[in-house]
Motif scaffolding. Structure first.
Motif, PDB file in Angstrom:
ATOM      1  N   ILE A  14     -12.195 -43.262  37.965  1.00 17.22           N
ATOM      2  CA  ILE A  14     -11.359 -42.073  38.072  1.00 17.22           C
ATOM      3  C   ILE A  14     -11.950 -41.102  39.096  1.00 17.22           C
ATOM      4  O   ILE A  14     -13.164 -40.877  39.128  1.00 17.22           O
ATOM      5  N   LEU A  15     -11.086 -40.544  39.933  1.00 22.07           N
ATOM      6  CA  LEU A  15     -11.444 -39.373  40.729  1.00 22.07           C
ATOM      7  C   LEU A  15     -10.797 -38.178  40.057  1.00 22.07           C
ATOM      8  O   LEU A  15      -9.578 -38.150  39.848  1.00 22.07           O
ATOM      9  N   ASN A  16     -11.592 -37.198  39.689  1.00 17.42           N
ATOM     10  CA  ASN A  16     -11.075 -35.989  39.073  1.00 17.42           C
ATOM     11  C   ASN A  16     -11.550 -34.804  39.905  1.00 17.42           C
ATOM     12  O   ASN A  16     -12.739 -34.577  40.046  1.00 17.42           O
ATOM     13  N   TYR A  17     -10.604 -34.071  40.477  1.00 15.33           N
ATOM     14  CA  TYR A  17     -10.990 -32.888  41.238  1.00 15.33           C
ATOM     15  C   TYR A  17     -10.264 -31.664  40.685  1.00 15.33           C
ATOM     16  O   TYR A  17      -9.112 -31.732  40.269  1.00 15.33           O
ATOM     17  N   GLN A  18     -10.989 -30.554  40.645  1.00  7.15           N
ATOM     18  CA  GLN A  18     -10.479 -29.344  39.999  1.00  7.15           C
ATOM     19  C   GLN A  18     -10.955 -28.119  40.767  1.00  7.15           C
ATOM     20  O   GLN A  18     -12.132 -27.995  41.096  1.00  7.15           O
ATOM     21  N   ALA A  19     -10.025 -27.218  41.059  1.00  8.30           N
ATOM     22  CA  ALA A  19     -10.380 -25.962  41.723  1.00  8.30           C
ATOM     23  C   ALA A  19     -10.969 -24.997  40.704  1.00  8.30           C
ATOM     24  O   ALA A  19     -10.365 -24.752  39.657  1.00  8.30           O
ATOM     25  N   TYR A  20     -12.137 -24.465  41.007  1.00 10.84           N
ATOM     26  CA  TYR A  20     -12.814 -23.568  40.065  1.00 10.84           C
ATOM     27  C   TYR A  20     -12.008 -22.299  39.823  1.00 10.84           C
ATOM     28  O   TYR A  20     -11.943 -21.780  38.707  1.00 10.84           O
ATOM     29  N   ASN A  21     -11.373 -21.773  40.864  1.00  9.43           N
ATOM     30  CA  ASN A  21     -10.600 -20.545  40.750  1.00  9.43           C
ATOM     31  C   ASN A  21      -9.116 -20.826  40.533  1.00  9.43           C
ATOM     32  O   ASN A  21      -8.259 -20.036  40.945  1.00  9.43           O
ATOM     33  N   ASP A  22      -8.819 -21.935  39.876  1.00 11.92           N
ATOM     34  CA  ASP A  22      -7.430 -22.310  39.621  1.00 11.92           C
ATOM     35  C   ASP A  22      -6.773 -21.302  38.682  1.00 11.92           C
ATOM     36  O   ASP A  22      -7.245 -21.077  37.568  1.00 11.92           O
ATOM     37  N   PHE A  80     -16.394 -36.794  40.096  1.00 11.47           N
ATOM     38  CA  PHE A  80     -15.914 -35.451  39.769  1.00 11.47           C
ATOM     39  C   PHE A  80     -16.226 -34.487  40.900  1.00 11.47           C
ATOM     40  O   PHE A  80     -17.361 -34.405  41.363  1.00 11.47           O
ATOM     41  N   GLN A  81     -15.200 -33.742  41.320  1.00  7.60           N
ATOM     42  CA  GLN A  81     -15.361 -32.787  42.410  1.00  7.60           C
ATOM     43  C   GLN A  81     -14.836 -31.423  41.968  1.00  7.60           C
ATOM     44  O   GLN A  81     -13.649 -31.260  41.693  1.00  7.60           O
ATOM     45  N   LEU A  82     -15.748 -30.451  41.870  1.00  8.93           N
ATOM     46  CA  LEU A  82     -15.367 -29.082  41.534  1.00  8.93           C
ATOM     47  C   LEU A  82     -15.205 -28.309  42.844  1.00  8.93           C
ATOM     48  O   LEU A  82     -16.168 -28.103  43.576  1.00  8.93           O
ATOM     49  N   ALA A 127     -12.264 -25.324  32.097  1.00  8.79           N
ATOM     50  CA  ALA A 127     -12.979 -25.829  30.931  1.00  8.79           C
ATOM     51  C   ALA A 127     -12.304 -27.034  30.297  1.00  8.79           C
ATOM     52  O   ALA A 127     -12.970 -28.000  29.912  1.00  8.79           O
ATOM     53  N   GLN A 128     -10.967 -27.013  30.207  1.00 10.08           N
ATOM     54  CA  GLN A 128     -10.292 -28.135  29.568  1.00 10.08           C
ATOM     55  C   GLN A 128     -10.349 -29.393  30.424  1.00 10.08           C
ATOM     56  O   GLN A 128     -10.358 -30.516  29.917  1.00 10.08           O
ATOM     57  N   ASP A 129     -10.442 -29.239  31.749  1.00 10.44           N
ATOM     58  CA  ASP A 129     -10.604 -30.406  32.619  1.00 10.44           C
ATOM     59  C   ASP A 129     -11.999 -30.997  32.461  1.00 10.44           C
ATOM     60  O   ASP A 129     -12.172 -32.218  32.430  1.00 10.44           O
ATOM     61  N   LEU A 130     -13.006 -30.134  32.364  1.00 12.83           N
ATOM     62  CA  LEU A 130     -14.369 -30.615  32.150  1.00 12.83           C
ATOM     63  C   LEU A 130     -14.482 -31.368  30.827  1.00 12.83           C
ATOM     64  O   LEU A 130     -15.206 -32.364  30.727  1.00 12.83           O
ATOM     65  N   ALA A 131     -13.775 -30.900  29.822  1.00 11.74           N
ATOM     66  CA  ALA A 131     -13.784 -31.594  28.532  1.00 11.74           C
ATOM     67  C   ALA A 131     -13.213 -32.997  28.674  1.00 11.74           C
ATOM     68  O   ALA A 131     -13.714 -33.946  28.068  1.00 11.74           O
ATOM     69  N   LEU A 132     -12.161 -33.133  29.476  1.00 14.32           N
ATOM     70  CA  LEU A 132     -11.584 -34.460  29.720  1.00 14.32           C
ATOM     71  C   LEU A 132     -12.573 -35.360  30.447  1.00 14.32           C
ATOM     72  O   LEU A 132     -12.749 -36.530  30.087  1.00 14.32           O
ATOM     73  N   VAL A 133     -13.245 -34.809  31.459  1.00 11.56           N
ATOM     74  CA  VAL A 133     -14.220 -35.593  32.223  1.00 11.56           C
ATOM     75  C   VAL A 133     -15.355 -36.052  31.314  1.00 11.56           C
ATOM     76  O   VAL A 133     -15.793 -37.209  31.375  1.00 11.56           O
TER      77      VAL A 133
END
Length: 211
Positions: free
Chosen positions: A124-132, A156-158, A138-144
């Motif tokens: 899996i590639l999971n990328y998430q904008a910190y200032n989204d 994982f890319q923040l 937090a809920q994306d990190l829980a999934l990761v």
């Protein structure tokens, strides 16, 4: 036939629907909550979600039923007196009784529709904008962390931007990830660095009227 899935990419992932709904409730992006609830009402008619709506809620449901998400901003910022404006509103503004979305049956429905119940068997590639401002970190990190605990290789890319900027930042990551998967390269796993991250990361402030 069984598909040979070599990998999947997910960005700005609404993994926990309850967490996302609470994050947007009362914010300038509350309209996305209305889109989601209206879609769930159509997907699960037996739950009779419209029954909890007040007249304003029913009017808003009728408005968004034929809309695309891309038209949400122009619609929600409309100055027309006849157009419902969900900016900075809450669920309570559109329901007959307060906290209607906190009913156990409704919360169970959102859990049913959330990710993190079954782990994929591919990288899996999971990328998430910190200032989204739409999808909380937090809920994306829980999934990761759930994926990692289940032995999934997660790249994982923040990212530093907000939601729209994250789309642009994530695009090259996505294409490079898929290119590597189809080339048969060994997947990257950031699980050793992601797991210790505190799930209670501060979230960007949601502006409110008068703030």
């Amino acid at each position: 036939p069984k598909l040979d899935i070599v990998g999947a990419a997910e960005g700005g992932t609404p993994a926990n629907l309850s967490a996302v709904a609470n994050y947007l409730n009362g914010s300038g992006n509350f309209g996305y909550d209305i889109f989601g609830i209206e879609a769930m009402a159509r997907a699960f008619p037996a739950e009779n979600i419209p029954a909890v709506l007040n007249p304003a809620g029913k009017k808003l449901f009728d408005e968004v039923r034929t809309m695309c998400v891309s038209t949400l901003d122009s619609h929600s910022k409309s100055t027309s007196k006849s157009a419902p404006n969900p900016d900075f509103k809450t669920f309570n503004d559109y329901t007959k009784k307060p906290n209607a979305v906190d009913r156990p049956r409704f919360r169970a429905l959102m859990r049913y529709e959330s990710l993190g119940q079954h782990a994929p068997r591919f990288p899996i590639l999971n990328y998430q904008a910190y200032n989204d401002e739409i999808i909380p970190v937090a809920q994306d990190l829980a999934l990761v962390r759930y994926y990692c605990a289940e032995g999934v290789a997660v790249d994982f890319q923040l990212l530093h931007g907000e939601h729209e900027v994250g789309l642009g930042e994530g695009a090259p990551l996505l294409f490079n990830f898929l290119k590597a998967r189809f080339a048969g390269q060994k997947p990257t796993s950031d699980c050793k660095t992601v797991v210790p991250i505190d799930s209670k990361l501060p979230q960007p402030p949601q502006p409110r009227p008068g703030a």
